[in-house]
Write a protein that holds these residues in place. Sequence first.
Motif, mmCIF file in Angstrom:
data_model
loop_
_atom_site.group_PDB
_atom_site.id
_atom_site.type_symbol
_atom_site.label_atom_id
_atom_site.label_comp_id
_atom_site.label_asym_id
_atom_site.label_seq_id
_atom_site.Cartn_x
_atom_site.Cartn_y
_atom_site.Cartn_z
ATOM 1 N N ASN A 8 1.594 3.344 3.360
ATOM 2 C CA ASN A 8 1.557 1.896 3.169
ATOM 3 C C ASN A 8 1.449 1.087 4.467
ATOM 4 N N TYR B 205 -1.151 -1.672 4.542
ATOM 5 C CA TYR B 205 -0.764 -2.804 3.689
ATOM 6 C C TYR B 205 0.074 -3.813 4.478
ATOM 7 N N GLN C 84 -5.457 -0.543 -2.280
ATOM 8 C CA GLN C 84 -6.189 0.710 -2.363
ATOM 9 C C GLN C 84 -7.223 0.641 -3.488
ATOM 10 N N CYS D 277 -9.898 3.432 -5.615
ATOM 11 C CA CYS D 277 -10.292 4.824 -5.849
ATOM 12 C C CYS D 277 -11.789 4.875 -6.095
ATOM 13 N N PRO E 80 0.591 0.532 -2.985
ATOM 14 C CA PRO E 80 0.146 1.722 -2.251
ATOM 15 C C PRO E 80 0.818 3.011 -2.723
ATOM 16 N N ASN F 202 -0.115 7.628 -2.769
ATOM 17 C CA ASN F 202 -0.980 8.680 -2.235
ATOM 18 C C ASN F 202 -1.796 9.404 -3.296
ATOM 19 N N CYS G 164 -4.136 8.490 -7.082
ATOM 20 C CA CYS G 164 -4.623 7.475 -8.021
ATOM 21 C C CYS G 164 -3.909 7.640 -9.363
ATOM 22 N N ILE H 286 -9.225 7.846 -2.338
ATOM 23 C CA ILE H 286 -8.506 6.581 -2.189
ATOM 24 C C ILE H 286 -8.783 6.012 -0.806
ATOM 25 N N LYS H 287 -9.204 4.738 -0.817
ATOM 26 C CA LYS H 287 -9.490 4.038 0.437
ATOM 27 C C LYS H 287 -8.878 2.641 0.376
ATOM 28 N N TRP H 288 -8.605 2.097 1.544
ATOM 29 C CA TRP H 288 -8.113 0.721 1.621
ATOM 30 C C TRP H 288 -9.289 -0.233 1.587
#
Length: 135
Positions: free
Chosen positions: A13, A16, A28, A30, A40, A42, A44, A53-55
């Motif tokens: 996180n 974030y 995040q 997916c 946040p 780890n 989906c 998963i990406k920011w």
Amino acid sequence: MNVKPIPEINEFNQTYFDAAKENKLVIQYCDACQKYIVYPRNICPSCLSKSYIKWREVSGEAELYTFAEVHRPQHKSLLNEVPIFLAAVKLKEGPIMISRIVDCQASDLEIGIKLQVKGYPVNDDILIPVFTPNT
């Protein structure tokens, strides 16, 4: 001393909370199932993917979905901040997240009003994303 509860910041996180310091909101996303993930984590919650998963920085614009005016906060350090407006906000991008509404009075709040994200200090080092009415 009345110290506010501090969120646990970790490798999942950190991004974030770093964005909140700049009055930005990242959440995040997916790439596998093409869904936003709030808050946040780890993995989906929709498709259980870990690899996709990406920011993503989102607009920070939202609409007030619903809210409650809190006069008895769960932590004594927040007593000097009452009333606290706890809200569900619908982000422009679609997901709904729970947050606080700040810099307003109860009379300023109405379901459907437009909101903007803002970093709100927990202490000297940590800001959390909250929302304020657009004026």
